[in-house]
Design a protein around this motif. Sequence first.
Motif, PDB file in Angstrom:
ATOM      1  N   GLY A 257     136.432 145.818  30.745  1.00 29.15           N
ATOM      2  CA  GLY A 257     134.920 146.260  30.933  1.00 29.15           C
ATOM      3  C   GLY A 257     134.343 144.852  31.201  1.00 29.15           C
ATOM      4  O   GLY A 257     134.348 143.703  30.639  1.00 29.15           O
TER       5      GLY A 257
ATOM      6  N   VAL B 119     133.999 141.077  29.178  1.00 31.42           N
ATOM      7  CA  VAL B 119     134.826 139.813  29.738  1.00 31.42           C
ATOM      8  C   VAL B 119     133.729 138.671  30.043  1.00 31.42           C
ATOM      9  O   VAL B 119     134.017 137.437  29.437  1.00 31.42           O
ATOM     10  CB  VAL B 119     135.272 140.220  31.150  1.00 31.42           C
ATOM     11  CG1 VAL B 119     136.146 138.765  31.712  1.00 31.42           C
ATOM     12  CG2 VAL B 119     136.439 141.157  30.877  1.00 31.42           C
TER      13      VAL B 119
ATOM     14  N   HIS C 265     123.265 144.673  34.594  1.00 35.40           N
ATOM     15  CA  HIS C 265     124.575 144.399  35.135  1.00 35.40           C
ATOM     16  C   HIS C 265     124.616 145.653  36.308  1.00 35.40           C
ATOM     17  O   HIS C 265     125.626 145.642  37.005  1.00 35.40           O
ATOM     18  CB  HIS C 265     125.547 144.792  34.217  1.00 35.40           C
ATOM     19  CG  HIS C 265     125.672 143.283  33.282  1.00 35.40           C
ATOM     20  ND1 HIS C 265     126.768 142.577  33.345  1.00 35.40           N
ATOM     21  CD2 HIS C 265     124.875 143.033  32.347  1.00 35.40           C
ATOM     22  CE1 HIS C 265     126.732 141.435  32.478  1.00 35.40           C
ATOM     23  NE2 HIS C 265     125.488 141.777  31.763  1.00 35.40           N
TER      24      HIS C 265
ATOM     25  N   ILE D 220     126.800 137.712  39.183  1.00 39.22           N
ATOM     26  CA  ILE D 220     127.827 137.622  38.218  1.00 39.22           C
ATOM     27  C   ILE D 220     129.069 137.005  38.847  1.00 39.22           C
ATOM     28  O   ILE D 220     129.563 137.700  39.671  1.00 39.22           O
ATOM     29  CB  ILE D 220     128.024 138.618  37.102  1.00 39.22           C
ATOM     30  CG1 ILE D 220     128.761 138.082  35.955  1.00 39.22           C
ATOM     31  CG2 ILE D 220     128.777 139.771  37.561  1.00 39.22           C
ATOM     32  CD1 ILE D 220     128.542 139.022  34.690  1.00 39.22           C
TER      33      ILE D 220
ATOM     34  N   SER E  89     141.250 153.100  34.295  1.00 37.22           N
ATOM     35  CA  SER E  89     141.124 152.808  32.827  1.00 37.22           C
ATOM     36  C   SER E  89     140.330 153.642  32.401  1.00 37.22           C
ATOM     37  O   SER E  89     139.148 153.756  32.689  1.00 37.22           O
ATOM     38  CB  SER E  89     141.114 151.355  32.191  1.00 37.22           C
ATOM     39  OG  SER E  89     140.253 150.923  33.208  1.00 37.22           O
TER      40      SER E  89
ATOM     41  N   ARG F 242     145.252 154.802  32.284  1.00 38.24           N
ATOM     42  CA  ARG F 242     145.668 153.999  31.115  1.00 38.24           C
ATOM     43  C   ARG F 242     145.287 152.467  31.504  1.00 38.24           C
ATOM     44  O   ARG F 242     144.880 152.143  32.427  1.00 38.24           O
ATOM     45  CB  ARG F 242     147.245 153.606  31.260  1.00 38.24           C
ATOM     46  CG  ARG F 242     147.836 153.834  29.734  1.00 38.24           C
ATOM     47  CD  ARG F 242     149.235 154.026  29.549  1.00 38.24           C
ATOM     48  NE  ARG F 242     150.033 154.204  30.640  1.00 38.24           N
ATOM     49  CZ  ARG F 242     150.630 153.401  31.067  1.00 38.24           C
ATOM     50  NH1 ARG F 242     151.042 152.120  31.106  1.00 38.24           N
ATOM     51  NH2 ARG F 242     151.546 153.969  32.400  1.00 38.24           N
ATOM     52  N   THR F 243     144.997 151.964  30.188  1.00 36.59           N
ATOM     53  CA  THR F 243     144.273 150.527  30.308  1.00 36.59           C
ATOM     54  C   THR F 243     145.484 149.577  30.335  1.00 36.59           C
ATOM     55  O   THR F 243     146.422 149.716  29.563  1.00 36.59           O
ATOM     56  CB  THR F 243     143.248 150.158  29.065  1.00 36.59           C
ATOM     57  OG1 THR F 243     142.204 151.215  29.344  1.00 36.59           O
ATOM     58  CG2 THR F 243     143.034 148.845  29.220  1.00 36.59           C
ATOM     59  N   TRP F 244     145.672 148.639  31.402  1.00 35.62           N
ATOM     60  CA  TRP F 244     146.485 147.624  31.193  1.00 35.62           C
ATOM     61  C   TRP F 244     146.086 146.344  30.654  1.00 35.62           C
ATOM     62  O   TRP F 244     144.645 146.230  30.839  1.00 35.62           O
ATOM     63  CB  TRP F 244     147.002 147.585  32.766  1.00 35.62           C
ATOM     64  CG  TRP F 244     148.105 148.299  33.176  1.00 35.62           C
ATOM     65  CD1 TRP F 244     148.582 149.549  32.626  1.00 35.62           C
ATOM     66  CD2 TRP F 244     149.180 148.238  34.437  1.00 35.62           C
ATOM     67  NE1 TRP F 244     149.614 150.016  33.404  1.00 35.62           N
ATOM     68  CE2 TRP F 244     149.816 149.255  34.510  1.00 35.62           C
ATOM     69  CE3 TRP F 244     149.164 147.040  35.058  1.00 35.62           C
ATOM     70  CZ2 TRP F 244     150.709 149.353  35.425  1.00 35.62           C
ATOM     71  CZ3 TRP F 244     150.254 147.179  36.503  1.00 35.62           C
ATOM     72  CH2 TRP F 244     151.116 148.337  36.467  1.00 35.62           C
ATOM     73  N   SER F 245     147.037 145.651  30.341  1.00 39.09           N
ATOM     74  CA  SER F 245     146.418 144.391  29.831  1.00 39.09           C
ATOM     75  C   SER F 245     146.197 143.427  30.875  1.00 39.09           C
ATOM     76  O   SER F 245     146.450 143.692  32.023  1.00 39.09           O
ATOM     77  CB  SER F 245     147.678 143.519  29.304  1.00 39.09           C
ATOM     78  OG  SER F 245     148.676 142.884  30.181  1.00 39.09           O
ATOM     79  N   ARG F 246     145.299 142.579  30.747  1.00 38.76           N
ATOM     80  CA  ARG F 246     144.703 141.630  31.779  1.00 38.76           C
ATOM     81  C   ARG F 246     145.922 140.737  32.477  1.00 38.76           C
ATOM     82  O   ARG F 246     145.938 140.542  33.700  1.00 38.76           O
ATOM     83  CB  ARG F 246     143.550 140.665  31.347  1.00 38.76           C
ATOM     84  CG  ARG F 246     142.105 141.304  31.225  1.00 38.76           C
ATOM     85  CD  ARG F 246     141.461 140.503  30.137  1.00 38.76           C
ATOM     86  NE  ARG F 246     140.999 139.198  30.906  1.00 38.76           N
ATOM     87  CZ  ARG F 246     140.104 138.981  31.925  1.00 38.76           C
ATOM     88  NH1 ARG F 246     139.621 139.972  32.735  1.00 38.76           N
ATOM     89  NH2 ARG F 246     139.778 137.806  32.293  1.00 38.76           N
TER      90      ARG F 246
ATOM     91  N   LEU G 297     147.541 143.115  34.988  1.00 38.01           N
ATOM     92  CA  LEU G 297     146.850 143.179  35.918  1.00 38.01           C
ATOM     93  C   LEU G 297     146.961 142.078  36.943  1.00 38.01           C
ATOM     94  O   LEU G 297     146.916 142.266  38.322  1.00 38.01           O
ATOM     95  CB  LEU G 297     145.185 143.351  35.647  1.00 38.01           C
ATOM     96  CG  LEU G 297     144.694 144.587  34.859  1.00 38.01           C
ATOM     97  CD1 LEU G 297     143.190 144.536  34.874  1.00 38.01           C
ATOM     98  CD2 LEU G 297     144.903 145.771  35.926  1.00 38.01           C
TER      99      LEU G 297
ATOM    100  N   ASP H 241     127.880 150.028  43.029  1.00 35.65           N
ATOM    101  CA  ASP H 241     128.368 149.064  41.987  1.00 35.65           C
ATOM    102  C   ASP H 241     127.400 147.918  41.945  1.00 35.65           C
ATOM    103  O   ASP H 241     127.081 147.291  42.896  1.00 35.65           O
ATOM    104  CB  ASP H 241     129.962 148.690  42.311  1.00 35.65           C
ATOM    105  CG  ASP H 241     130.647 148.395  41.107  1.00 35.65           C
ATOM    106  OD1 ASP H 241     130.190 148.316  39.915  1.00 35.65           O
ATOM    107  OD2 ASP H 241     131.837 148.626  41.248  1.00 35.65           O
ATOM    108  N   GLY H 242     127.107 147.390  40.513  1.00 31.31           N
ATOM    109  CA  GLY H 242     126.187 146.140  40.480  1.00 31.31           C
ATOM    110  C   GLY H 242     126.907 145.200  41.258  1.00 31.31           C
ATOM    111  O   GLY H 242     126.186 144.443  41.847  1.00 31.31           O
TER     112      GLY H 242
ATOM    113  N   LEU I 226     133.666 143.082  39.554  1.00 37.63           N
ATOM    114  CA  LEU I 226     134.558 141.890  39.164  1.00 37.63           C
ATOM    115  C   LEU I 226     136.037 141.827  39.711  1.00 37.63           C
ATOM    116  O   LEU I 226     136.663 140.988  39.864  1.00 37.63           O
ATOM    117  CB  LEU I 226     134.475 141.666  37.786  1.00 37.63           C
ATOM    118  CG  LEU I 226     133.241 141.428  37.000  1.00 37.63           C
ATOM    119  CD1 LEU I 226     133.211 141.115  35.715  1.00 37.63           C
ATOM    120  CD2 LEU I 226     132.590 140.229  37.845  1.00 37.63           C
TER     121      LEU I 226
ATOM    122  N   GLU J 180     138.533 139.243  41.308  1.00 35.97           N
ATOM    123  CA  GLU J 180     139.836 138.768  40.358  1.00 35.97           C
ATOM    124  C   GLU J 180     140.824 138.716  41.422  1.00 35.97           C
ATOM    125  O   GLU J 180     141.949 137.975  41.290  1.00 35.97           O
ATOM    126  CB  GLU J 180     139.868 139.858  39.202  1.00 35.97           C
ATOM    127  CG  GLU J 180     139.116 139.536  38.040  1.00 35.97           C
ATOM    128  CD  GLU J 180     139.190 140.682  37.026  1.00 35.97           C
ATOM    129  OE1 GLU J 180     138.398 140.943  35.766  1.00 35.97           O
ATOM    130  OE2 GLU J 180     139.632 141.845  37.455  1.00 35.97           O
TER     131      GLU J 180
END
Length: 455
Positions: free
Chosen positions: A20, A24, A158, A229, A302, A325-329, A332, A349-350, A353, A357
């Motif tokens: 999210g 972050v 946001h 942002i 995710s 599924r959520t992956w770790s950063r 990613l 989308d606001g 990110l 990334e």
Amino acid sequence: MSRLVVVSNRVGDPRKPAAGGLAVAVGESLASGAGGLWFGWSGQISEEAAPGEGELHMQHAGRSTLATVDLSRPDHDSYYLGYSNQALWPAFHYRLDLADFERSQFEGYKRVNRMFAAKLSALLRPDDVIWVHDYHLIPLAAELRMLGCTQRIGFFLHIPLPPPTILAAIPGHEGLMRWFFAYDLVGLQTQLDLEHFVRFIRDEARARPMGGDRYQAYERTLCARSFPIGIDVEEFQHLARSREAIETYTTLKEEYAKRRLLVGVDRLDYSKGLPHRFRAFRELLANYPENRMSATLIQIASPTRESVHAYYGELDWMPVRYIHRTWSRRRLEGLYRNAKVALVTPLRDGMNLVAKEFIAVQDAEDPGVLVLSRFAGAAEQLREALLVNPYDTETTAQLIQRALRMPLEERRERHAALYERVRRDDVHAWRRAFLAALSSEQAADAEQEVAEGHA
Ligand code: GDG
């Protein structure tokens, strides 16, 4: 030095990575600098508590103090699931067709903001600077002012702010506008959002321009500006050195050695336009058969707010690896670095990110290409991406093909320009710009008081 107080719906532990964008960015803001207080919902739902009640928990996390409040079941359902995510989220993403403006949910939204204001005001110091985040908390400053709070209060949205014709469809939008005027500073992601905001307050609240981005209505003055942002570029690049990132990178590199990898990373939400993206990818395979045996799209979707809506069923077909599924950063990072093309194609989308990334971790000598929706806030800054209209799947497929075939020289040039912007406008620059504007508003007020004193 004033203490920073951040208020947002969810409070994360700034030391832990979280899914999210808000978690972050805010985590990064509080962990640096002088530390501060982070206030919001604990994520816990209390079955015993009555509406408008909730236990407060205090916890120390590194340099910051976390103050969180539980929500009663009716409050959670009406404030969070209801008005925030079934009225404001769709309406602000231009989806009035999905919005449900039920009166009782609106009442819950106001009730929780009132309760948050009561709990927070007891924790405030006179010279705190308060920074409120996002659409869940628009009424918070008005509630704090009613309790006598005179601190500087800024608000950052946001998500996108739609044009006045859409905002005017929200029942009670006049009240929404009044709530904004309890803030000293209102920050939006893009120039376009800012234009919408200014038109809205001028047309609907008869706000008077006072010069220097300031507007007066309801006997208060606010300053409205855009603050796009960013991400913490160094922190994200640092992940590349982790074992998990290296493992992911090497495994994927071997697995896709003879293929061309495309990547999508999104919270599973209708605003992210996944079905349109898959359609465009299908058209790519149909119209440019050379990709049939080689292009593979890995889509991380995710899970979030699963109880708000079951957005889509399981989608699965061979050229698409759909990972719900959520992956770790760290993983990613390894994934982004392997991809030839990133598909960041939200319908609205606001900011987004993920686009930033992806740019941050590309190899400058042999970078991947960003295909970006013109309807993501990020498109205002990231002009050298291949900008697409996600609704036009055929042209999107054409541009994906162009991205896949882009000569090295062009990829390098585009990446260099994008990287410079992502680096310069990072999350620290964003935080500094917002907080500087919030304190210069203080200076502006002091000047005005002095001038009035002399008059
Ligand atoms: C809102 C606005 C605005 C995603 N999947 C996983 C994961 N993520 C991370 C990404 C990125 C973040 O979540 C998503 O940020 P976005 O900006 O793309 O979108 P929202 O969550 O909708 O955020 C948005 C943002 O606020 C900030 O203002 O840009 O427009 O909608 O950081 O990497 N992270 C991990 N696992 C996942 O599977 N660890």
